[in-house]
Enzyme design. Structure first.
Site, PDB file in Angstrom:
ATOM      1  N   GLU A  89     -52.678  -5.683  37.476  1.00 45.17           N
ATOM      2  CA  GLU A  89     -51.311  -5.539  37.999  1.00 45.17           C
ATOM      3  C   GLU A  89     -51.252  -5.705  39.521  1.00 45.17           C
ATOM      4  O   GLU A  89     -50.863  -4.767  40.235  1.00 45.17           O
ATOM      5  CB  GLU A  89     -50.729  -4.177  37.606  1.00 45.17           C
ATOM      6  N   GLU A 122     -52.665  -3.488  28.113  1.00 45.21           N
ATOM      7  CA  GLU A 122     -52.167  -2.109  28.213  1.00 45.21           C
ATOM      8  C   GLU A 122     -50.811  -2.043  27.545  1.00 45.21           C
ATOM      9  O   GLU A 122     -49.973  -2.928  27.730  1.00 45.21           O
ATOM     10  CB  GLU A 122     -51.957  -1.654  29.673  1.00 45.21           C
TER      11      GLU A 122
HETATM   12  C1  BGP Z   1     -50.154   0.853  34.574  1.00 39.74           C
HETATM   13  C2  BGP Z   1     -51.474   0.992  35.296  1.00 39.74           C
HETATM   14  C3  BGP Z   1     -52.314   2.146  34.851  1.00 39.74           C
HETATM   15  C4  BGP Z   1     -51.579   3.354  34.330  1.00 39.74           C
HETATM   16  C5  BGP Z   1     -50.312   3.012  33.557  1.00 39.74           C
HETATM   17  C6  BGP Z   1     -49.417   4.197  33.254  1.00 39.74           C
HETATM   18  O1  BGP Z   1     -49.218   0.301  35.431  1.00 39.74           O
HETATM   19  O2  BGP Z   1     -52.268  -0.166  35.173  1.00 39.74           O
HETATM   20  O3  BGP Z   1     -53.213   2.423  35.888  1.00 39.74           O
HETATM   21  O4  BGP Z   1     -51.476   4.356  35.239  1.00 39.74           O
HETATM   22  O5  BGP Z   1     -49.551   2.033  34.202  1.00 39.74           O
HETATM   23  O6  BGP Z   1     -48.429   4.394  34.236  1.00 39.74           O
HETATM   24  P1  BGP Z   1     -48.276   5.706  35.046  1.00 39.74           P
HETATM   25  O7  BGP Z   1     -49.662   6.150  35.395  1.00 39.74           O
HETATM   26  O8  BGP Z   1     -47.489   5.357  36.248  1.00 39.74           O
HETATM   27  O9  BGP Z   1     -47.568   6.651  34.154  1.00 39.74           O
END
Ligand code: BGP
Length: 461
Positions: free
Chosen positions: A167, A364
């Site tokens: 990302e 993801e």
């Molecule tokens: C994505 C990232 C992760 C993870 C996930 C969940 O954007 O790659 O690192 O954290 O989001 O989001 P958040 O942690 O903001 O709830």
């Protein structure tokens, strides 16, 4: 009526995690990264004042975690290497203790028939390099490429699937536009330079890998379809611009090797084109990805602006669109994100139709929920909402595969509850819950469900 959703042979079932979010930065020898620094100076910015020092203690517990992965049928797992751990300070000597650690993790995964996918950068710039300007400074690109080469040389005999960045737009948004990552700058011109240099660093790492190795290398992008409020030309224009900024700014150069014309034109009109060097264009064109990781959590809904932007406010992508709250949308209220399962299908069809049907996978997807202990029953969390979330996304993914999309797997975010940046441990995402006091891992209901799905290579519903 029961429908069977059978997935192609050798489908990748697994999950993803990142170094900063799991290893525990107090463990072992490690240089400082921007998260250590930011937490040390502004702990109040992190949910309940929890920083990256301990996280899930994967550094000490990786054997148990990998055993659990095996038990729930993982055949693949994406991890990241911490640049600041492997090369403290970001340049100079390699930390032998880190080499031993990553070797052990990789070997343990392989011994359990889990193929490791390795990502090189997950939001975690070494602090010393950030002090030099981070991605704003073109010199840092050379440091990154040296780091990438070091990783390929150390682990490339066993790692056949690499990712340059996770990302990459998030540090741009967080660090240079919207104030949720260090260095907390709000300046679109600098943001655009950071984005551009990240892409150049990416292409140089791809070039370095292809020169000496024959596995696959790709990038992981959070693709967020920009749905217009309506078919009104003004709404369509807003969604087009949004798509240029937030998806195509990385997707096009990564897969097609060039930036969208419309994006260049728009930045030019506003005097925001980044500084480039001769040879960059050729570099991008010659070093496109072999494989694309797609992170998908939520759609973006947009409409034409209701009012003109304040001419005294800083230039922002949001000058061109307003966010739109669709009445009746389905929400994950804890994270504040809309749940729209069909988005996964739309992304895949777009990759098929406009991006040469590049090989991809869902790298993801997941659902963060607060206070999951509410759902404890006989010692385990009954996360039926997560099972439904995954299932409904998998159904749309299955449809995309039936329609010829070249998608090879599905990874959940994440394997076990982990530290989520500013949100720390607010929302839990894992197949396994983690007791933060004892570090005990316990399988949630979704873990057993996923084990069956992986074993049957599909499910009935
Ligand atoms: C994505 C990232 C992760 C993870 C996930 C969940 O954007 O790659 O690192 O954290 O989001 O989001 P958040 O942690 O903001 O709830």
């Amino acid at each position: 009526m029961t429908v069977t959703y059978q997935f192609p042979e050798n489908f990748w079932w697994g999950s993803a995690a990142s170094a900063t979010q799991t290893e525990g930065s107090n463990n072992g020898v490690k240089g400082k990264d921007i998260w250590d620094q930011w937490f040390a100076t502004e702990p109040n910015r992190f949910f309940e004042g929890v920083g990256p020092g301990v996280t899930s203690d994967f550094y000490n517990r990786y054997k148990e975690d990998i055993k659990n992965m095996k038990e729930i049928g993982h055949n693949t797992f994406r991890m990241s290497i911490s640049w600041a751990r492997l090369i403290p300070g970001g340049r100079g000597d390699v930390n032998q203790e880190a080499v031993t650690f990553y070797n052990q993790v990789i070997d343990e995964l392989l011994a359990n028939d889990i193929e490791p996918f390795v990502n090189l950068f997950h939001f975690d710039m070494p602090f010393e390099l950030q002090e030099l300007g981070g991605w704003e400074n073109r010199e840092v690109i050379n440091d990154y490429v040296n780091y990438a080469r070091t990783a390929f040389d150390l682990f490339g005999d066993r790692i056949k699937t690499w990712f340059t960045f996770n990302e990459p737009i998030v540090p741009v948004e967080g660090g240079y536009l919207y104030d949720f990552h260090y260095p907390n700058i709000v300046d679109a011109k600098r943001a655009i330079q950071v984005a551009y240099h990240t892409m150049i660093a990416h292409a140089k790492a791809v070039e370095a890998y292809h020169k000496d190795y024959n596995g696959k290398i790709g990038i992981v992008l959070n693709l967020t379809p920009s749905y217009p409020r309506s078919q009104n030309p003004a709404d369509l224009k807003a969604s087009h611009i949004c798509d240029l900024f937030f998806n195509r700014s990385f997707l096009d150069p990564a897969v097609k090797g060039e930036y969208p014309e419309d994006l260049i034109k728009l930045l030019e009109e506003h005097g925001h084109l980044p500084v480039t060097e001769p040879g960059d264009q050729h570099l991008l064109k010659a070093n496109t990805v072999d494989l694309l990781g797609v992170n998908y959590y939520q759609p973006r809904r947009v409409k034409a602006k209701d009012s003109l932007p304040n001419p005294y406010s800083p230039f922002m992508p949001d000058w061109f669109f307003d966010n739109y709250e669709m009445p009746g949308r389905k929400m994950n209220p804890y994270r504040g994100w809309e749940i729209y399962e069909k988005g996964i299908y739309d992304i895949m069809m777009n990759l098929k139709q406009s991006y040469g049907n590049i090989e991809s996978f869902i790298s993801e997807n997941g659902m963060g929920v607060q206070n999951e202990e509410r759902f404890l029953n006989n010692g385990r969390i009954e996360d039926d909402y997560r099972i439904d979330f995954i299932k409904e996304h998998l159904k749309w993914l299955h449809k995309a595969i039936e329609e010829g999309c070249n998608v090879k797997g599905y990874h959940l975010w994440t394997f076990m509850d982990n530290w989520s940046w500013m949100n720390a441990y607010k929302n839990r995402y894992g197949f396994f819950s983690v007791d933060l006091k004892t570090q005990t891992r316990t399988a949630k209901k979704s873990a057993s469900w996923f084990a069956e799905v992986s074993q049957q290579n599909g499910f009935n519903d």
